[in-house]
Design a protein around this motif. Structure first.
Motif, PDB file in Angstrom:
ATOM      1  N   LEU A 169       3.060  -2.579   5.796  1.00 34.40           N
ATOM      2  CA  LEU A 169       1.693  -2.810   5.351  1.00 34.40           C
ATOM      3  C   LEU A 169       1.444  -2.250   3.950  1.00 34.40           C
ATOM      4  O   LEU A 169       0.775  -2.872   3.131  1.00 34.40           O
ATOM      5  CB  LEU A 169       0.701  -2.208   6.351  1.00 34.40           C
ATOM      6  CG  LEU A 169      -0.774  -2.412   6.054  1.00 34.40           C
ATOM      7  CD1 LEU A 169      -1.116  -3.892   5.999  1.00 34.40           C
ATOM      8  CD2 LEU A 169      -1.621  -1.715   7.094  1.00 34.40           C
ATOM      9  N   SER A 170       2.001  -1.087   3.654  1.00 37.26           N
ATOM     10  CA  SER A 170       1.805  -0.475   2.335  1.00 37.26           C
ATOM     11  C   SER A 170       2.344  -1.369   1.223  1.00 37.26           C
ATOM     12  O   SER A 170       1.699  -1.558   0.191  1.00 37.26           O
ATOM     13  CB  SER A 170       2.481   0.893   2.264  1.00 37.26           C
ATOM     14  OG  SER A 170       1.897   1.770   3.181  1.00 37.26           O
ATOM     15  N   LEU A 171       3.520  -1.930   1.420  1.00 34.22           N
ATOM     16  CA  LEU A 171       4.096  -2.820   0.421  1.00 34.22           C
ATOM     17  C   LEU A 171       3.281  -4.103   0.302  1.00 34.22           C
ATOM     18  O   LEU A 171       3.053  -4.613  -0.803  1.00 34.22           O
ATOM     19  CB  LEU A 171       5.551  -3.139   0.756  1.00 34.22           C
ATOM     20  CG  LEU A 171       6.274  -4.052  -0.235  1.00 34.22           C
ATOM     21  CD1 LEU A 171       6.257  -3.452  -1.639  1.00 34.22           C
ATOM     22  CD2 LEU A 171       7.709  -4.291   0.217  1.00 34.22           C
ATOM     23  N   THR A 172       2.807  -4.614   1.445  1.00 30.71           N
ATOM     24  CA  THR A 172       1.971  -5.813   1.428  1.00 30.71           C
ATOM     25  C   THR A 172       0.710  -5.569   0.606  1.00 30.71           C
ATOM     26  O   THR A 172       0.345  -6.376  -0.247  1.00 30.71           O
ATOM     27  CB  THR A 172       1.578  -6.225   2.866  1.00 30.71           C
ATOM     28  OG1 THR A 172       2.761  -6.405   3.637  1.00 30.71           O
ATOM     29  CG2 THR A 172       0.771  -7.497   2.866  1.00 30.71           C
ATOM     30  N   LYS A 173       0.047  -4.426   0.837  1.00 31.06           N
ATOM     31  CA  LYS A 173      -1.161  -4.099   0.077  1.00 31.06           C
ATOM     32  C   LYS A 173      -0.853  -3.952  -1.407  1.00 31.06           C
ATOM     33  O   LYS A 173      -1.621  -4.392  -2.256  1.00 31.06           O
ATOM     34  CB  LYS A 173      -1.799  -2.821   0.610  1.00 31.06           C
ATOM     35  CG  LYS A 173      -2.477  -3.001   1.943  1.00 31.06           C
ATOM     36  CD  LYS A 173      -3.142  -1.712   2.382  1.00 31.06           C
ATOM     37  CE  LYS A 173      -3.889  -1.892   3.688  1.00 31.06           C
ATOM     38  NZ  LYS A 173      -4.589  -0.665   4.080  1.00 31.06           N
ATOM     39  N   LYS A 174       0.273  -3.341  -1.729  1.00 26.10           N
ATOM     40  CA  LYS A 174       0.648  -3.165  -3.135  1.00 26.10           C
ATOM     41  C   LYS A 174       0.822  -4.522  -3.820  1.00 26.10           C
ATOM     42  O   LYS A 174       0.352  -4.734  -4.943  1.00 26.10           O
ATOM     43  CB  LYS A 174       1.939  -2.347  -3.222  1.00 26.10           C
ATOM     44  CG  LYS A 174       2.352  -2.030  -4.637  1.00 26.10           C
ATOM     45  CD  LYS A 174       3.582  -1.136  -4.649  1.00 26.10           C
ATOM     46  CE  LYS A 174       3.955  -0.800  -6.088  1.00 26.10           C
ATOM     47  NZ  LYS A 174       5.107   0.101  -6.147  1.00 26.10           N
ATOM     48  N   ILE A 175       1.471  -5.445  -3.142  1.00 25.10           N
ATOM     49  CA  ILE A 175       1.682  -6.787  -3.698  1.00 25.10           C
ATOM     50  C   ILE A 175       0.346  -7.488  -3.900  1.00 25.10           C
ATOM     51  O   ILE A 175       0.084  -8.070  -4.955  1.00 25.10           O
ATOM     52  CB  ILE A 175       2.615  -7.614  -2.786  1.00 25.10           C
ATOM     53  CG1 ILE A 175       4.028  -7.025  -2.806  1.00 25.10           C
ATOM     54  CG2 ILE A 175       2.619  -9.080  -3.203  1.00 25.10           C
ATOM     55  CD1 ILE A 175       4.950  -7.577  -1.734  1.00 25.10           C
TER      56      ILE A 175
END
Length: 101
Positions: A5-11
């Motif tokens: 989820l953290s990487l998804t939000k960053k993208i």
């Protein structure tokens, strides 16, 4: 997606999505749950209510729930419209949220 989820939000944030629709829908869903619980408890506590009183309570419940469902739908629609139009959840110059109440 296979990513956290953290990487998804960053993208998403790199592409201009800084707010999540969940933040706007969560209070509406909470109000819906509270309304259902209130109605259920009123009906179960007041077994001596007449049919007309029970019907009146049901009509109040249905009216309030319909309003919450419409608010939920408008919120999702505003989110999607903002997304399609180059989403910017908060206008940096004014600090106002776009499309959400």
């Amino acid at each position: 997606l296979g990513i956290c989820l953290s990487l998804t939000k960053k993208i998403f944030r790199t592409h201009g999505l800084h707010e999540w629709v969940y933040r706007y829908l969560s209070p509406i869903r909470s109000r819906m749950k509270r309304l259902v619980n209130d109605f259920d408890s009123k009906v179960s506590r007041n077994t001596k209510l007449s049919n007309s009183q029970t019907q009146s309570q049901r009509e109040i419940y249905e009216t309030e729930m319909k309003g919450l469902v419409q608010l939920h739908q408008r919120t999702v629609q505003a989110f999607l419209e903002n997304w399609e139009n180059g989403f910017s959840a908060v206008d940096a110059s004014s600090g106002e949220e776009n499309g959400f109440e």
